[in-house]
Enzyme design. Sequence first.
Site, PDB file in Angstrom:
ATOM      1  N   TYR A  82       4.983  -2.182   4.576  1.00  0.00           N
ATOM      2  CA  TYR A  82       4.433  -0.961   5.180  1.00  0.00           C
ATOM      3  C   TYR A  82       5.496  -0.151   5.927  1.00  0.00           C
ATOM      4  CZ  TYR A  82      -0.045  -3.470   4.516  1.00  0.00           C
ATOM      5  OH  TYR A  82      -1.116  -4.166   4.012  1.00  0.00           O
ATOM      6  N   LYS A 111       3.408  -9.688   6.645  1.00  0.00           N
ATOM      7  CA  LYS A 111       3.446 -10.272   5.298  1.00  0.00           C
ATOM      8  C   LYS A 111       4.851 -10.243   4.717  1.00  0.00           C
ATOM      9  CE  LYS A 111      -1.145  -8.214   4.679  1.00  0.00           C
ATOM     10  NZ  LYS A 111      -1.030  -6.884   5.315  1.00  0.00           N
TER      11      LYS A 111
END
Length: 317
Positions: A82, A111
Amino acid sequence: MKLLLSSVALFALFHVIAGHAGHNHGHVRKTVRIPTKQLNDGNHIPTLGLGTFGFGDIPKIRQAINWAVEAGYRHIDTATFYRNEEEIGKGISDVLKKGLVRREDLFITTKLWDDKHAKDQVVPALRESLAKLGLQYVDLYLIHFPEATNADGSPADIDYLETWQGMEETKKLGLAKSIGVSNFNIEQIDRIKAHSKVVPAVNQIEVHPSKTQEKTIKDCFERNIAVVAFSPFGVFVSRRKGPSQEDPKIKNIAQKYGKTVSQVLLRYLLDRDLIPIPKSTNENRIKENINVFDFHLTPEEISSISSYNTNTSLWWS
Ligand SMILES: *[C@@H]1O[C@H](CO)[C@@H](O)[C@H](O)[C@H]1NC(C)=O
């Protein structure tokens, strides 16, 4: 009566002093308390979190974290992919400095990206995320996808069983309190179970009325794996295919409870024991999305919403 009056006077005085006069229109702003769920490793996850994916919203995410934590959010979901971990770190630092929460009150997920799947890359990748987030540990670290790539994005031949060994190391080192996977199917999870010491605590997958995922969810629950639901509004707030915010069946349910369609869609996931992570950087929607812990849907309403299922992903065909 006298006591009541003086409380009201004190309240008004406080608001004048705090510069809040004229706000709130007579009701005290309330912070929502989000229930938690116990994971298979004993840790607890708040059952609703703030999603943060959207490259266009990276500059807004720091303020969004501040609004969210003020409203009662404790669970924030990000990912290396992201590219917002630094901004999220600033938001977390703000709320800690303001004394709104302590670190241990927050539940932060990030993640591992596909290009760091080799066993020896996992711990350094998490350390890099932690440096950006300004944290000593994350509460949950996930393998973002089962497939590995090289740095240039081309497919790499690395088995996720090897990646999972790196994930187990992050837990052993205390850099991640819990570890799990995302976008894994049940065969892949069972391979991890058969060959590893630690069972994934979470599988994060796409769930919404057009992709209801009954089978995968049932299989995860049978293995005591919690399911976090991303893209919880599905096509209902997307301009793409599928029924819309104006859909009469869901609007009727919303009217019955005095809620919005978005709130009903979140409740639909909560009532299925899922953990939705609605994304927003808008202050009003951030507050709207957390105001879902004072009602429940009936089993009939849940089935009626599930009847929209077409197994359609928002992201992949
Ligand atoms: C969705 O997928 C499941 C499992 O693969 C299948 O049983 C079901 O019929 C599918 N539903 C639709 C509407 O395609």
